[in-house]
Design an enzyme around this catalytic site. Structure first.
Site: not given
Length: 278
Positions: A35, A81, A84, A120, A122, A146, A150, A175, A184
């Site tokens: 964008i 995209g 995050s 991710s 997560h 989030y 994923k 990461s 971490r």
């Protein structure tokens, strides 16, 4: 020589900024979608002398018409995209979940044969750290909206492979940064160079079908398995241990029993109070 054409969404983001200068190569064309205008290559950590063949498309990953047009003629889509970080549920659903489905549908309509999705850690954030590397197919245990997006991403990728035959590789990224800033990260880090190695492996591997792969470096203290990545030709070489002396001097050795952030895959994102992330 045949040109390999790759669409990268989220091209103005930090991960794309690490990746772009490392995958520029003769015989390769990049189409960059976001964008906002991506930074100039000169503003990034450029490591190539190759003249970039890049085209910029301004727009949202949630715009199906734009995405389908951007996918036309592409050999692969690298979908970075989306939001995050954690955000309101409506925003996560609109940008991350709708955006992923839109990207996959656009790729299907345009005949893009391969899609690489930036998932991710997560997605499995509440998975406990173990003494054995956690496999890439560990069950979903999202830690946030989030993380939930994923999970949806991986599920959508699975469906688009099974139903439409698109090769889809989901990268459960740990990461992906230039360096390590906390204890971490000694377990979860993926260096910029290894990130590029992972993408190159995903672009090269023949007929991968549907895969889930951990996006990490060859860290001495890693929590995650490298087996699935090695199966697609990803052989990381960097190790976060180079950052360990300074971090341990500042924070001490990791105390897994005292800190939930060091005992769960999702780290601080798994802190909860009255059902809300702190």
């Amino acid at each position: 020589m045949t040109t390999q054409r790759i669409l990268i969404t989220g091209a103005s983001g930090g991960v794309a900024g690490l990746l772009r200068p490392r995958i520029i190569a003769p015989g390769r064309s990049l189409r960059l979608l976001d964008i906002a205008d991506p930074p100039e290559l000169s503003e990034l950590d450029s490591i190539t002398d190759s003249t970039p063949d890049e085209e910029i498309v301004i727009g949202s990953v949630t715009d199906l018409g734009l995405m389908e047009q951007a996918c036309r003629g592409m050999d692969a889509l690298i979908h970075l995209g989306g939001l995050s970080v954690e955000a309101a549920a409506d925003d996560i659903v609109d940008v991350n979940i709708k955006g992923t489905i839109t990207a996959l549908e656009a790729a299907r309509r345009a005949g893009v044969p391969r899609v690489i999705l930036a998932s991710s850690n997560h997605a499995v954030g509440f998975q406990p750290r173990t003494d054995r590397p956690i496999p890439a197919d560990a069950p979903h245990r999202p830690d946030t909206y989030y993380g939930l997006s994923k999970v949806a991403m991986e599920g959508a990728g699975r469906m688009y492979h099974d139903r439409f035959g698109i090769d889809v590789i989901c990268l459960r990224i740990g990461s992906w940064f230039a360096g390590v800033s906390d204890l971490r990260g000694l377990a979860t880090w993926m260096s910029p160079a290894d990130g590029a190695r992972l993408i190159e492996a995903c672009l090269r591997v023949e007929s991968p079908g549907y895969r889930v792969v951990w996006g990490i470096s060859r860290n001495t203290r890693r929590w995650f398995s490298l087996d699935e990545g090695e199966a697609v030709g990803y052989h990381p070489v960097d190790d976060s241990e180079i950052f360990a002396p300074a971090l341990i001097a500042e924070h001490g050795e990791p105390d897994f029993d005292a800190d939930a952030a060091l005992n769960r895959v999702g780290g601080p994102w798994t802190y909860v109070e009255l059902g809300k992330r702190m």
